[in-house]
Scaffold this active site. Structure first.
Site, short mmCIF file in Angstrom:
data_model
loop_
_atom_site.label_atom_id
_atom_site.label_comp_id
_atom_site.label_asym_id
_atom_site.label_seq_id
_atom_site.Cartn_x
_atom_site.Cartn_y
_atom_site.Cartn_z
N GLU A 106 -3.31 -3.20 -2.15
CA GLU A 106 -4.40 -2.55 -1.42
C GLU A 106 -4.76 -1.22 -2.10
O GLU A 106 -3.90 -0.39 -2.35
CB GLU A 106 -3.97 -2.28 0.03
CG GLU A 106 -5.06 -1.58 0.86
CD GLU A 106 -4.63 -1.32 2.31
OE1 GLU A 106 -3.43 -1.42 2.62
OE2 GLU A 106 -5.53 -1.02 3.14
N ASP B 23 -9.61 -2.85 2.04
CA ASP B 23 -9.70 -2.29 3.40
C ASP B 23 -11.05 -1.59 3.46
O ASP B 23 -11.34 -0.73 2.60
CB ASP B 23 -8.52 -1.30 3.58
CG ASP B 23 -8.52 -0.60 4.93
OD1 ASP B 23 -9.58 -0.10 5.35
OD2 ASP B 23 -7.44 -0.53 5.57
N ASP C 299 -11.58 7.41 6.24
CA ASP C 299 -10.75 6.27 6.69
C ASP C 299 -10.14 6.57 8.05
O ASP C 299 -8.93 6.67 8.19
CB ASP C 299 -9.66 6.05 5.62
CG ASP C 299 -8.77 4.87 5.92
OD1 ASP C 299 -9.29 3.85 6.42
OD2 ASP C 299 -7.56 4.95 5.66
N ASP D 173 -10.04 4.85 10.78
CA ASP D 173 -9.41 3.73 11.48
C ASP D 173 -9.77 3.66 12.96
O ASP D 173 -8.90 3.48 13.82
CB ASP D 173 -7.89 3.75 11.26
CG ASP D 173 -7.53 3.31 9.84
OD1 ASP D 173 -7.78 2.15 9.52
OD2 ASP D 173 -7.03 4.14 9.06
N HIS E 138 -11.63 2.17 2.84
CA HIS E 138 -11.07 2.78 1.63
C HIS E 138 -12.05 2.95 0.49
O HIS E 138 -11.65 2.96 -0.67
CB HIS E 138 -9.87 1.96 1.16
CG HIS E 138 -8.70 2.06 2.08
ND1 HIS E 138 -7.44 1.61 1.77
CD2 HIS E 138 -8.60 2.59 3.32
CE1 HIS E 138 -6.63 1.83 2.78
NE2 HIS E 138 -7.31 2.41 3.74
N HIS F 212 -8.44 -5.91 5.06
CA HIS F 212 -8.11 -5.14 6.25
C HIS F 212 -9.44 -4.75 6.87
O HIS F 212 -10.21 -4.03 6.24
CB HIS F 212 -7.35 -3.86 5.90
CG HIS F 212 -5.87 -4.06 5.79
ND1 HIS F 212 -5.00 -3.04 5.45
CD2 HIS F 212 -5.11 -5.16 6.00
CE1 HIS F 212 -3.76 -3.52 5.46
NE2 HIS F 212 -3.79 -4.79 5.77
N ASP G 79 -6.84 -3.62 10.85
CA ASP G 79 -6.05 -2.43 10.52
C ASP G 79 -6.76 -1.19 11.06
O ASP G 79 -7.58 -0.60 10.38
CB ASP G 79 -5.86 -2.32 9.00
CG ASP G 79 -5.05 -1.08 8.63
OD1 ASP G 79 -4.41 -0.51 9.53
OD2 ASP G 79 -5.07 -0.69 7.45
N TRP H 182 0.86 -1.19 0.00
CA TRP H 182 0.00 0.00 0.00
C TRP H 182 0.89 1.23 0.00
O TRP H 182 1.85 1.30 0.77
CB TRP H 182 -0.92 0.05 1.23
CG TRP H 182 -1.61 1.38 1.32
CD1 TRP H 182 -2.66 1.80 0.55
CD2 TRP H 182 -1.25 2.49 2.15
NE1 TRP H 182 -2.98 3.09 0.86
CE2 TRP H 182 -2.14 3.54 1.83
CE3 TRP H 182 -0.28 2.70 3.12
CZ2 TRP H 182 -2.07 4.79 2.46
CZ3 TRP H 182 -0.21 3.94 3.75
CH2 TRP H 182 -1.10 4.97 3.42
N LYS I 226 -7.16 2.44 -2.41
CA LYS I 226 -7.68 3.46 -1.49
C LYS I 226 -8.36 4.57 -2.28
O LYS I 226 -7.93 4.90 -3.38
CB LYS I 226 -6.54 4.03 -0.66
CG LYS I 226 -7.02 4.94 0.45
CD LYS I 226 -6.00 5.09 1.55
CE LYS I 226 -6.50 6.07 2.59
NZ LYS I 226 -5.63 6.17 3.74
C1 RNT Z 1 -3.73 3.03 4.98
C2 RNT Z 1 -3.84 1.56 4.73
C3 RNT Z 1 -2.69 0.75 5.24
C4 RNT Z 1 -2.20 1.18 6.60
C5 RNT Z 1 -1.24 0.23 7.27
C6 RNT Z 1 -0.54 0.85 8.42
O1 RNT Z 1 -4.85 3.72 4.63
O2 RNT Z 1 -5.03 1.08 5.25
O3 RNT Z 1 -3.04 -0.58 5.22
O4 RNT Z 1 -3.25 1.44 7.49
O5 RNT Z 1 -0.38 -0.28 6.33
ZN ZN Z 2 -5.34 -0.98 5.32
#
Ligand code: RNT
Ligand code: ZN
Length: 416
Positions: free
Chosen positions: A222, A257, A292, A294, A260, A284, A323, A181, A224
């Protein structure tokens, strides 16, 4: 209600609770090391901000500052997590013994030897991530940079990470999922959208030309939609990442993820869409709030729906990782509650009469399908979860947080 009474209730719905618990114990879930220290790692100046469009917010005391502290905190969390666990490492968590620092393009398996020892002692598999952010060589682009020196540096990093992933898989006797990523993108309207993507594609080609056994190392791409500071354009968009994985099915797999995508899109629905084409995918699991962000994974509707799709489509086809990173609460508790919530969602999914639901849909009996799905929501899930915790040798709900509070008083609160 006792476990046996709950078991009888589920049996009446056509569900075998013992079988569900046995199945859950075989599904690996990767615990991300980066919740423990707000994604800082050990290879760059910890006072420098996180880059790449990701952000931790909060300054709850007690974050891990050294490998030893991070390992101790991981141990405190792992004890509270039932099920089959893997550890998910980022390259920035390299451990430099005797102070012999190495830059990211020069990282070697030996920099992860102590992590291998950690995993071996605890029977954990290990996943890995090259770290294409929070580093002076982000210009700010990495694999998509027009600057050839920058791009070569980051390709070198990617290749080093393939070698490290192969080492981790061989040492631990389990596949290593290696996720690519980058936060490469632009804050405002680009003058060239194609160039960065062509370079990103060529860079991944070069990274994946490093030899590895695809049975052991599972490189992922990955995607986004956007990041903070890169709102207008992301090189590794959904179409880019998915196309790369589709055209290189013998070398890598796509990773979704669930933070994303646009807020009305759901990853649960994308899982069977991808699995109609790809033998394997990776996830993720996070919790986005409006972006995003998290946040810690909850036992919420979309997490449950994601797990239902994993179970319906075949757990062996989906590599699951967490994640998220919340710096505003106790980080050990953040790990434990998120991991336990994912286990709850998987358990709830395994307590579905999958074959019956499919038959009802195929038979056009949507009335019964709706009623069955609704009535399952109030089935005595808590008793099965308590029993699963008991059988897994971890504390039940209501009993683990005091242990974290004790650890905070004894250890975390003493950190400067
Ligand atoms: C970031 C991605 C990625 C990170 C990690 C730390 O938007 O989700 O996966 O969160 O690699
Ligand atoms: Zn991620």
């Amino acid at each position: 209600m006792s476990y046996n009474q709950a078991k009888t209730k589920y049996a009446a719905l056509g569900v075998d609770t013992d079988r569900a618990m046995e199945a859950l114990k075989t599904i690996p879930v990767s615990l991300h090391c980066w919740q423990g220290d707000d994604v800082r790692g050990f290879d760059t100046d910890p006072s420098k901000p996180l880059t790449g469009g990701i952000q931790t917010t909060g300054n709850y005391p007690g974050r891990a500052r050294t490998p030893q502290e991070l390992m101790a905190d991981l141990d405190a969390a792992l004890k509270l997590c039932p099920g089959l666990k893997k550890l998910n490492l980022h390259a920035s968590y390299a451990i430099f013994e005797d102070g012999a620092w190495a830059d990211r393009d020069k990282l070697e398996p030996k920099h992860f030897a102590l992590w291998v020892e950690f995993c071996k002692e605890r029977g954990l598999g290990c996943d890995f991530n090259p770290t294409f952010f929070s580093h002076p060589k982000c210009d700010p682009l990495t694999l998509s940079s027009p600057n050839e020196e920058t791009r070569r540096f980051w390709i070198g990093h990617g290749k080093a990470c393939i070698r490290i992933s192969q080492y981790l898989a061989e040492q631990l006797g389990q596949p290593c999922v290696m996720n690519i990523w980058t936060g490469d993108g632009f804050k405002d309207i680009p003058g060239d959208r194609m160039g960065p993507r062509v370079r990103y594609r060529q860079s991944i080609d070069e990274i994946l030309s490093e030899p590895y056994d695809f049975k052991l190392v599972k490189p992922c791409i990955e995607s986004k939609v956007f990041g903070i500071g890169v709102e207008a354009y992301t090189a590794g968009s959904a179409e880019f990442a998915l196309s790369y994985a589709a055209f290189n099915r013998d070398k890598c797999i796509p990773l979704m993820d669930n933070g994303h995508y646009h807020p009305t899109e759901v990853v649960s629905d994308k899982i069977p869409a991808l699995l109609a084409f790809f033998p394997e995918i990776a996830l993720h699991v996070t919790r986005p709030i409006r972006w995003d962000s998290d946040h810690v994974v909850l036992f919420d509707d979309e997490t449950r729906e994601i797990c239902r799709e994993i179970v319906r489509c075949g757990v062996e086809r989906v590599h699951i990782a967490l994640d998220y990173f919340d710096a505003s609460i106790n980080r050990v508790a953040a790990w434990a509650v998120g991991f336990r919530n994912l286990q709850k969602a998987l358990l709830a999914a395994l307590l579905q009469p999958v074959a019956e639901e499919k038959a009802l849909q195929d038979g056009g009996n949507f009335t019964k399908l709706m009623v069955l799905q609704e009535e399952l929501k109030t089935a005595p899930f808590g008793e099965i979860w308590d029993e699963y915790c008991r059988r897994s040798g971890v504390p039940a709900d209501g009993q683990w947080l005091p242990l974290v509070e004790q650890y905070e008083a004894d250890v975390l609160s003493k950190r400067g």
